[in-house]
Scaffold this active site. Structure first.
Site, PDB file in Angstrom:
ATOM      1  N   SER A  58       0.825  -1.197   0.000  1.00 37.89           N
ATOM      2  CA  SER A  58       0.000   0.000   0.000  1.00 37.89           C
ATOM      3  C   SER A  58       0.863   1.253   0.000  1.00 37.89           C
ATOM      4  O   SER A  58       1.636   1.499   0.933  1.00 37.89           O
ATOM      5  CB  SER A  58      -0.911   0.002   1.235  1.00 37.89           C
ATOM      6  OG  SER A  58      -1.418   1.305   1.412  1.00 37.89           O
TER       7      SER A  58
ATOM      8  N   HIS B 111      -0.982  -1.143  -4.427  1.00 38.29           N
ATOM      9  CA  HIS B 111      -2.261  -0.790  -3.805  1.00 38.29           C
ATOM     10  C   HIS B 111      -2.336   0.718  -3.567  1.00 38.29           C
ATOM     11  O   HIS B 111      -1.451   1.314  -2.963  1.00 38.29           O
ATOM     12  CB  HIS B 111      -2.383  -1.541  -2.478  1.00 38.29           C
ATOM     13  CG  HIS B 111      -3.718  -1.438  -1.812  1.00 38.29           C
ATOM     14  ND1 HIS B 111      -4.809  -2.214  -2.163  1.00 38.29           N
ATOM     15  CD2 HIS B 111      -4.149  -0.651  -0.790  1.00 38.29           C
ATOM     16  CE1 HIS B 111      -5.837  -1.913  -1.390  1.00 38.29           C
ATOM     17  NE2 HIS B 111      -5.470  -0.955  -0.549  1.00 38.29           N
TER      18      HIS B 111
ATOM     19  N   ASP C  72      -4.679   3.693  -1.937  1.00 31.75           N
ATOM     20  CA  ASP C  72      -5.783   4.005  -1.033  1.00 31.75           C
ATOM     21  C   ASP C  72      -6.295   5.410  -1.308  1.00 31.75           C
ATOM     22  O   ASP C  72      -5.617   6.391  -1.020  1.00 31.75           O
ATOM     23  CB  ASP C  72      -5.307   3.887   0.418  1.00 31.75           C
ATOM     24  CG  ASP C  72      -5.081   2.437   0.822  1.00 31.75           C
ATOM     25  OD1 ASP C  72      -6.031   1.645   0.680  1.00 31.75           O
ATOM     26  OD2 ASP C  72      -3.971   2.098   1.254  1.00 31.75           O
TER      27      ASP C  72
ATOM     28  N   MET D 142      -8.871   8.162  -0.264  1.00 36.70           N
ATOM     29  CA  MET D 142      -9.734   8.535   0.869  1.00 36.70           C
ATOM     30  C   MET D 142     -10.248   9.958   0.663  1.00 36.70           C
ATOM     31  O   MET D 142      -9.488  10.836   0.245  1.00 36.70           O
ATOM     32  CB  MET D 142      -8.943   8.479   2.169  1.00 36.70           C
ATOM     33  CG  MET D 142      -8.274   7.137   2.424  1.00 36.70           C
ATOM     34  SD  MET D 142      -7.490   7.111   4.023  1.00 36.70           S
ATOM     35  CE  MET D 142      -6.665   5.510   3.969  1.00 36.70           C
TER      36      MET D 142
ATOM     37  N   HIS E 271      -8.236   1.082  -4.187  1.00 36.80           N
ATOM     38  CA  HIS E 271      -9.216   0.880  -3.121  1.00 36.80           C
ATOM     39  C   HIS E 271      -9.864   2.230  -2.819  1.00 36.80           C
ATOM     40  O   HIS E 271      -9.215   3.120  -2.277  1.00 36.80           O
ATOM     41  CB  HIS E 271      -8.439   0.311  -1.907  1.00 36.80           C
ATOM     42  CG  HIS E 271      -9.247   0.194  -0.653  1.00 36.80           C
ATOM     43  ND1 HIS E 271      -8.653  -0.009   0.579  1.00 36.80           N
ATOM     44  CD2 HIS E 271     -10.592   0.235  -0.423  1.00 36.80           C
ATOM     45  CE1 HIS E 271      -9.596  -0.089   1.513  1.00 36.80           C
ATOM     46  NE2 HIS E 271     -10.770   0.065   0.927  1.00 36.80           N
TER      47      HIS E 271
ATOM     48  N   MET F 107     -12.082   4.550  -0.765  1.00 39.25           N
ATOM     49  CA  MET F 107     -12.747   4.746   0.537  1.00 39.25           C
ATOM     50  C   MET F 107     -13.411   6.114   0.490  1.00 39.25           C
ATOM     51  O   MET F 107     -12.864   7.109   0.992  1.00 39.25           O
ATOM     52  CB  MET F 107     -11.709   4.670   1.670  1.00 39.25           C
ATOM     53  CG  MET F 107     -11.275   3.250   1.970  1.00 39.25           C
ATOM     54  SD  MET F 107      -9.675   3.197   2.788  1.00 39.25           S
ATOM     55  CE  MET F 107      -8.597   3.353   1.384  1.00 39.25           C
TER      56      MET F 107
ATOM     57  N   MET G 145     -11.538  -5.979   4.725  1.00 34.99           N
ATOM     58  CA  MET G 145     -10.788  -5.084   5.615  1.00 34.99           C
ATOM     59  C   MET G 145     -10.568  -5.774   6.955  1.00 34.99           C
ATOM     60  O   MET G 145     -11.522  -6.256   7.571  1.00 34.99           O
ATOM     61  CB  MET G 145     -11.547  -3.780   5.847  1.00 34.99           C
ATOM     62  CG  MET G 145     -11.662  -2.857   4.643  1.00 34.99           C
ATOM     63  SD  MET G 145     -10.120  -2.525   3.795  1.00 34.99           S
ATOM     64  CE  MET G 145      -9.168  -1.720   5.084  1.00 34.99           C
TER      65      MET G 145
ATOM     66  N   ASP H 244      -6.777  -6.631   3.735  1.00 35.21           N
ATOM     67  CA  ASP H 244      -6.118  -5.323   3.839  1.00 35.21           C
ATOM     68  C   ASP H 244      -6.184  -4.807   5.272  1.00 35.21           C
ATOM     69  O   ASP H 244      -7.273  -4.572   5.805  1.00 35.21           O
ATOM     70  CB  ASP H 244      -6.849  -4.359   2.883  1.00 35.21           C
ATOM     71  CG  ASP H 244      -6.224  -2.972   2.821  1.00 35.21           C
ATOM     72  OD1 ASP H 244      -5.178  -2.743   3.454  1.00 35.21           O
ATOM     73  OD2 ASP H 244      -6.810  -2.114   2.118  1.00 35.21           O
TER      74      ASP H 244
HETATM   75  C1  DX5 Z   1      -6.410   1.357   5.420  1.00 36.18           C
HETATM   76  C2  DX5 Z   1      -5.904   1.059   4.042  1.00 36.18           C
HETATM   77  C3  DX5 Z   1      -4.804   0.058   3.993  1.00 36.18           C
HETATM   78  C4  DX5 Z   1      -3.605   0.425   4.802  1.00 36.18           C
HETATM   79  C5  DX5 Z   1      -2.787  -0.784   5.106  1.00 36.18           C
HETATM   80  O1  DX5 Z   1      -7.489   2.213   5.308  1.00 36.18           O
HETATM   81  O2  DX5 Z   1      -6.943   0.556   3.243  1.00 36.18           O
HETATM   82  O3  DX5 Z   1      -4.466  -0.247   2.664  1.00 36.18           O
HETATM   83  O4  DX5 Z   1      -2.812   1.373   4.165  1.00 36.18           O
HETATM   84  O5  DX5 Z   1      -1.722  -0.399   5.907  1.00 36.18           O
HETATM   85  P1  DX5 Z   1      -1.100  -1.371   6.989  1.00 36.18           P
HETATM   86  O6  DX5 Z   1      -0.568  -2.571   6.245  1.00 36.18           O
HETATM   87  O7  DX5 Z   1      -0.035  -0.549   7.619  1.00 36.18           O
HETATM   88  O8  DX5 Z   1      -2.198  -1.766   7.929  1.00 36.18           O
HETATM   89 ZN    ZN Z   2      -6.453  -0.272   1.198  1.00 31.00          ZN
END
Ligand code: DX5
Ligand code: ZN
Length: 216
Positions: A10, A35, A37, A39, A68, A70, A139, A177
């Protein structure tokens, strides 16, 4: 022969001042996907990056992107990211009203469609959508931040999801994840995981290749 687990580091845990270099390093270290993220500060209490930044990451990456989302207003964001042609685009089930329509829209663009479940979301909600999707993203932390602790009940949920997946759509990939490390990877493999996301475990290490190999 034992199946190898796919690894999707990620970028949330990367050094944001050196994104190009970081994506180059994880690709050279042998990751399978990158990956991303996304947000929005509404669905989760954090903000990360939009399509302008992700477009640059895509150019610097030799590996396919696993995005991903969010976010609230999911169809709007799906249409922002489809032009970047990620390999996988995953949306949270908690936030989508017309899920078949959105999944088909993603697949019509030639992109693998994933559905994400928050840690408390009942896996039975997938029953009627599972035959249509390419990826289940489970998750194992509450989304929003990297570096959180793995929620133990995720293992029971993963075992249940594997049974459902094998029954309804064996080709669908099971991805997890949040809080993944060398401490829980064996249990995840035993429960049937196909692909893991790892942020802090990979990026907080000195040797990315060694960390990725440890998860495999
Ligand atoms: C959380 C994200 C993950 C996160 C994982 O909201 O979706 O992808 O970055 O990070 P670690 O592996 O540090 O939990
Ligand atoms: Zn993620």
């Amino acid at each position: 022969m034992k199946k190898e687990v796919l690894v999707s580091p990620s970028m949330l845990a990367a050094d944001f001042l050196r994104l190009g270099e970081e994506v180059g390093r994880i690709c050279a270290a042998g990751c399978d996907y990158v990956h991303i993220d996304v947000m929005d500060g509404h669905f989760v209490p954090n903000l990360t990056m939009g399509p302008c930044v992700v477009e640059h990451i895509a150019k610097a990456s030799s590996k396919p992107l696993d995005i991903h989302l969010m976010v609230k207003n999911v169809p709007f964001f799906v249409d922002l990211f489809i032009p970047l042609k990620p390999a996988i685009l995953s949306v949270h089930i908690e936030e989508v009203v017309h899920l078949h329509r959105l999944i088909w829209h993603i697949k019509d663009a030639g992109i693998k469609a994933g559905v994400v479940l928050n840690p408390h979301t009942n896996e039975q909600l997938l029953e009627y959508i599972l035959p249509d999707i390419d990826v289940i993203l489970l998750m194992s932390v509450n989304p929003g931040f990297g570096g959180q602790s793995f929620i133990p009940s995720s293992l029971t949920k993963l075992a249940n999801l594997k049974k459902m997946r094998d029954r309804l759509n064996p080709a669908c990939m099971l991805e997890i994840d949040g809080g993944v490390s060398d401490k829980n990877i064996q249990a995840l493999k035993n429960a049937g995981i196909d692909m893991v996301v790892a942020g802090s475990f990979v990026f907080n290490s000195q040797d990315y290749a060694k960390s990725i190999a440890a998860l495999r």
